[in-house]
Design an enzyme around this catalytic site. Structure first.
Site, PDB file in Angstrom:
ATOM      1  N   SER A  58       0.989  -0.717   0.121  1.00 30.65           N
ATOM      2  CA  SER A  58      -0.081   0.064   0.081  1.00 30.65           C
ATOM      3  C   SER A  58       0.693   1.341   0.643  1.00 30.65           C
ATOM      4  O   SER A  58       1.677   1.265  -0.617  1.00 30.65           O
ATOM      5  CB  SER A  58      -0.874   0.111   1.233  1.00 30.65           C
ATOM      6  OG  SER A  58      -2.229   0.974   0.935  1.00 30.65           O
ATOM      7  N   ASP A  84      -6.363  -4.025  -2.681  1.00 32.97           N
ATOM      8  CA  ASP A  84      -4.455  -3.948  -1.390  1.00 32.97           C
ATOM      9  C   ASP A  84      -4.568  -4.516  -0.396  1.00 32.97           C
ATOM     10  O   ASP A  84      -4.971  -6.064  -0.230  1.00 32.97           O
ATOM     11  CB  ASP A  84      -5.419  -2.845  -0.322  1.00 32.97           C
ATOM     12  CG  ASP A  84      -4.204  -1.731   0.336  1.00 32.97           C
ATOM     13  OD1 ASP A  84      -3.616  -2.526   1.227  1.00 32.97           O
ATOM     14  OD2 ASP A  84      -4.727  -0.851   0.199  1.00 32.97           O
TER      15      ASP A  84
END
Length: 355
Positions: free
Chosen positions: A56, A212
């Site tokens: 991320s 993610d």
């Protein structure tokens, strides 16, 4: 998870820098805290980055760091990290839902948390009721431009001076982790690693769709273990593991769920490492087949616990700089207390912390 025997740990280089592998956690705008810690580690000069695993916003820090190391060493890496976060702040002035109106600014000045500002409430309602396709039909992602302005991905992949990279994303179809290595790294892979499904469409790469990476590896430690080389893994941590108080408001509960969710995969891996380490200590495993890893934990739960989940989308430059400076202070304290242990022992009690 087996900690297979790795290659002998790389020695310090000619300048005396000790090799470490970095594991960079994600956390949205809280990644500016990681930026500060990395900036201080680079400035200090006693450590050499041998490999990086990241997820991320940690993945964005990772590619900026690695690209800077590739084109000009530690000072260029510091410049690239700063360039990326300046881009985040500038772009956030146009896209961030935090502080979007004079009323929001006034409420913040009066001490209201981000979660109670009208703009954030409207944003939260929208993302909980509408899909990214409905909210963002043109599939705009401001991070794409920031990354392209900061990193030349082709040059990064081709550079032998850039450390190995392991960027994690979550395969939407299978629910499994996907680790993109430096040879297969792309802008899309980094965007996939930071693709929150409430905000962005799943990123398609080679016919598969990704969200993610924090859901399955925040960050993933196993690629650093299996890569061989140095045994020291420095986990640069963002999301608080512990909070002293029981959350009782809806906002506090949601915030704590967010923290637990995005720490869960890392906690599982750390428990596995702690278990193997315990077996090695008790001579129940063949030390010629299983390698002892030295784990180091760089973070500040107290400082990060003071921030709500809503501030993960805060892009005000003063806020980001405040996180950066806190990161530098945290890294300075860690270096003063622990750098001499690199190469010889862990500086976190694995059994007490994770088992």
């Amino acid at each position: 998870m087996n900690m297979r025997q790795s290659s002998p740990c790389s020695d310090a280089d000619a300048s005396g820098r000790k090799p470490v592998k970095l594991a960079l956690q994600g956390g949205g705008a809280h990644g500016a805290f990681v930026w500060g810690m990395l900036d201080r580690l680079l400035e200090d000069g006693r450590l050499r980055v041998e490999a990086i695993s990241a997820t991320s916003s940690g993945a964005m820090n990772a590619v900026a760091l690695a690209y800077g190391l590739a084109i000009g060493g530690p000072e260029a890496a510091r410049e690239k990290l700063a360039e990326f976060w300046r881009g985040v702040s500038r772009t956030g002035q146009l896209f961030s839902p935090v502080g979007a109106t004079p009323l929001d600014a006034w409420l913040r000045m009066c001490g209201a948390p981000v979660e109670l500002t009208p703009s954030f409430i409207a944003f939260q309602t929208m993302t909980q009721t509408l899909t990214p396709q409905q909210c963002n039909p043109l599939d705009l992602n401001p991070l794409k431009t920031i990354l392209l302005n900061t990193v030349d991905f082709d040059r990064l992949k081709a550079s032998p001076a850039a450390p190995p990279l392991f960027i994690s994303a979550t395969n939407v179809r299978t629910g499994k982790i996907k680790v993109f290595e430096k040879s297969s790294l792309s802008l899309e892979a980094v965007l996939a690693s930071a693709c929150l499904p409430q905000l962005f469409r799943a990123v398609e790469i080679d016919g598969e769709h990704y969200w993610d990476g924090g859901y399955m590896g925040n960050p993933a430690i196993f690629p650093l273990i299996y890569a061989g080389g140095c045994k020291d893994v420095l986990i640069v941590h963002v999301n608080p593991i512990e909070r002293p108080d029981l959350p009782v408001t809806a906002t506090a509960i949601a915030n704590r769920v967010n923290e637990i969710s995005f720490n869960s995969s890392l906690m599982r891996e750390m428990r596995a490492i702690a278990f193997v380490t315990q077996l090695l200590d008790e001579n129940q495993l063949d030390s010629t087949k299983y390698s002892r890893m030295f784990i180091h934990w760089l973070g500040n739960d107290a400082a990060m616990a003071a921030l709500g989940a809503a501030t993960k989308i805060e892009t005000d430059w003063n806020f980001l700089r405040g996180l950066f400076e806190e990161g530098r202070r945290t890294a300075t304290k860690w270096l003063d207390a622990n750098v001499d242990a690199i190469g010889s022992r862990s500086t976190v009690d694995l059994a007490t912390t994770f088992m």
